[in-house]
Design a protein around this motif. Structure first.
Motif, PDB file in Angstrom:
ATOM      1  N   UNK A  44     -86.647 -44.735  24.402  1.00 18.51           N
ATOM      2  CA  UNK A  44     -85.594 -45.104  23.456  1.00 18.51           C
ATOM      3  C   UNK A  44     -86.059 -46.254  22.567  1.00 18.51           C
ATOM      4  N   UNK A  45     -86.786 -47.180  23.167  1.00 17.50           N
ATOM      5  CA  UNK A  45     -87.289 -48.331  22.405  1.00 17.50           C
ATOM      6  C   UNK A  45     -88.323 -47.877  21.372  1.00 17.50           C
ATOM      7  N   UNK A  46     -89.186 -46.926  21.749  1.00 14.92           N
ATOM      8  CA  UNK A  46     -90.166 -46.373  20.807  1.00 14.92           C
ATOM      9  C   UNK A  46     -89.469 -45.742  19.610  1.00 14.92           C
ATOM     10  N   UNK A  47     -88.453 -44.920  19.885  1.00 15.42           N
ATOM     11  CA  UNK A  47     -87.735 -44.224  18.810  1.00 15.42           C
ATOM     12  C   UNK A  47     -87.024 -45.235  17.916  1.00 15.42           C
ATOM     13  N   UNK A  48     -86.365 -46.199  18.545  1.00 13.80           N
ATOM     14  CA  UNK A  48     -85.643 -47.222  17.786  1.00 13.80           C
ATOM     15  C   UNK A  48     -86.606 -48.048  16.927  1.00 13.80           C
ATOM     16  N   UNK A  49     -87.742 -48.417  17.499  1.00 13.71           N
ATOM     17  CA  UNK A  49     -88.753 -49.176  16.756  1.00 13.71           C
ATOM     18  C   UNK A  49     -89.237 -48.381  15.551  1.00 13.71           C
ATOM     19  N   UNK A  50     -89.459 -47.098  15.749  1.00 12.09           N
ATOM     20  CA  UNK A  50     -89.899 -46.226  14.655  1.00 12.09           C
ATOM     21  C   UNK A  50     -88.867 -46.208  13.540  1.00 12.09           C
ATOM     22  N   UNK A  51     -87.585 -46.141  13.926  1.00 15.54           N
ATOM     23  CA  UNK A  51     -86.489 -46.136  12.957  1.00 15.54           C
ATOM     24  C   UNK A  51     -86.476 -47.435  12.150  1.00 15.54           C
ATOM     25  N   UNK A  52     -86.578 -48.556  12.858  1.00 18.37           N
ATOM     26  CA  UNK A  52     -86.519 -49.867  12.203  1.00 18.37           C
ATOM     27  C   UNK A  52     -87.740 -50.112  11.317  1.00 18.37           C
ATOM     28  N   UNK A  53     -88.910 -49.658  11.764  1.00 18.48           N
ATOM     29  CA  UNK A  53     -90.107 -49.779  10.924  1.00 18.48           C
ATOM     30  C   UNK A  53     -89.963 -48.908   9.680  1.00 18.48           C
ATOM     31  N   UNK A  54     -89.390 -47.724   9.850  1.00 17.83           N
ATOM     32  CA  UNK A  54     -89.139 -46.850   8.703  1.00 17.83           C
ATOM     33  C   UNK A  54     -88.227 -47.522   7.691  1.00 17.83           C
ATOM     34  N   UNK A  76     -76.813 -51.775  28.123  1.00 15.30           N
ATOM     35  CA  UNK A  76     -75.658 -51.418  27.289  1.00 15.30           C
ATOM     36  C   UNK A  76     -76.127 -50.938  25.930  1.00 15.30           C
ATOM     37  N   UNK A  77     -77.062 -51.668  25.346  1.00 18.91           N
ATOM     38  CA  UNK A  77     -77.593 -51.313  24.035  1.00 18.91           C
ATOM     39  C   UNK A  77     -78.244 -49.937  24.095  1.00 18.91           C
ATOM     40  N   UNK A  78     -78.978 -49.683  25.165  1.00 18.70           N
ATOM     41  CA  UNK A  78     -79.674 -48.409  25.324  1.00 18.70           C
ATOM     42  C   UNK A  78     -78.687 -47.241  25.271  1.00 18.70           C
ATOM     43  N   UNK A  79     -77.560 -47.408  25.970  1.00 24.15           N
ATOM     44  CA  UNK A  79     -76.559 -46.336  25.995  1.00 24.15           C
ATOM     45  C   UNK A  79     -76.007 -46.061  24.599  1.00 24.15           C
ATOM     46  N   UNK A  80     -76.032 -47.084  23.741  1.00 20.02           N
ATOM     47  CA  UNK A  80     -75.456 -46.933  22.405  1.00 20.02           C
ATOM     48  C   UNK A  80     -76.464 -46.519  21.343  1.00 20.02           C
ATOM     49  N   UNK A  81     -77.744 -46.505  21.691  1.00 21.79           N
ATOM     50  CA  UNK A  81     -78.755 -46.091  20.719  1.00 21.79           C
ATOM     51  C   UNK A  81     -78.501 -44.627  20.365  1.00 21.79           C
ATOM     52  N   UNK A  82     -78.363 -44.317  19.074  1.00 22.02           N
ATOM     53  CA  UNK A  82     -77.985 -42.951  18.686  1.00 22.02           C
ATOM     54  C   UNK A  82     -79.142 -41.958  18.680  1.00 22.02           C
ATOM     55  N   UNK A  83     -80.170 -42.230  19.463  1.00 24.04           N
ATOM     56  CA  UNK A  83     -81.295 -41.302  19.588  1.00 24.04           C
ATOM     57  C   UNK A  83     -81.565 -41.092  21.065  1.00 24.04           C
ATOM     58  N   UNK A  84     -81.375 -39.883  21.538  1.00 23.75           N
ATOM     59  CA  UNK A  84     -81.490 -39.617  22.974  1.00 23.75           C
ATOM     60  C   UNK A  84     -82.739 -38.823  23.337  1.00 23.75           C
ATOM     61  N   UNK A  85     -83.537 -38.432  22.352  1.00 18.92           N
ATOM     62  CA  UNK A  85     -84.727 -37.635  22.622  1.00 18.92           C
ATOM     63  C   UNK A  85     -85.980 -38.471  22.416  1.00 18.92           C
ATOM     64  N   UNK A  86     -87.139 -37.881  22.673  1.00 18.17           N
ATOM     65  CA  UNK A  86     -88.391 -38.608  22.523  1.00 18.17           C
ATOM     66  C   UNK A  86     -88.810 -38.676  21.059  1.00 18.17           C
ATOM     67  N   UNK A  87     -89.711 -39.572  20.763  1.00 16.89           N
ATOM     68  CA  UNK A  87     -90.257 -39.705  19.412  1.00 16.89           C
ATOM     69  C   UNK A  87     -90.910 -38.386  18.989  1.00 16.89           C
TER      70      UNK A  87
END
Length: 142
Positions: free
Chosen positions: A6-16, A84-95
């Protein structure tokens, strides 16, 4: 595990998002955009090692463009509330899943495959197979 993913996907989103914001400040957008990708790729590779090739970084930009409507679902959260934050991240799949999904131009179709992949716990090859078998189109028709 799931958290690291989830952190990888979120990081990718924020870098984008960062890349787009940087590009939009540039007067000569196209030329500047290429420069942002190159310098960000070099910097991240130097700091964090592999995984930040120019094409990967360009993929992060594309990922943000495809999913930017979810931005307000991404909450700023302290590390203490990570669960808590993890549960709210709107990306549930892998990068890797999102690298396939973000190439689907039609948003409804993209959302359909994402929901199905989450619901049925598809791995990446199943997602590819279902996409190539036009499962979405079959579901619209029926």
């Amino acid at each position: 595990g799931q958290m690291a993913n989830a952190i990888t996907v979120l990081t990718s989103f924020l870098l984008g998002r960062y890349i787009i914001e940087q590009e939009q400040q540039g007067a000569e957008r196209a030329k500047y955009g290429a420069k942002v990708l190159d310098s960000l790729s070099s910097y991240l590779t130097e700091e964090y090692g592999r995984g930040f090739s120019r094409s990967n970084v360009a993929g992060m930009r594309q990922f943000y463009m495809a999913y930017k409507d979810r931005e307000n679902e991404i909450i700023q959260s302290g590390i203490g509330q990570l669960e808590t934050a993890y549960k709210k991240i709107p990306f549930k799949l892998s990068w890797t899943h999102y690298q396939i999904l973000m190439r689907i131009e039609d948003k409804d179709e993209r959302d359909f495959y994402e929901k199905e992949a989450i619901r049925s716990n598809w791995n990446v090859s199943t997602l590819k197979r279902q996409f190539h078998s036009s499962l979405y189109l079959l579901n619209i028709v029926t």
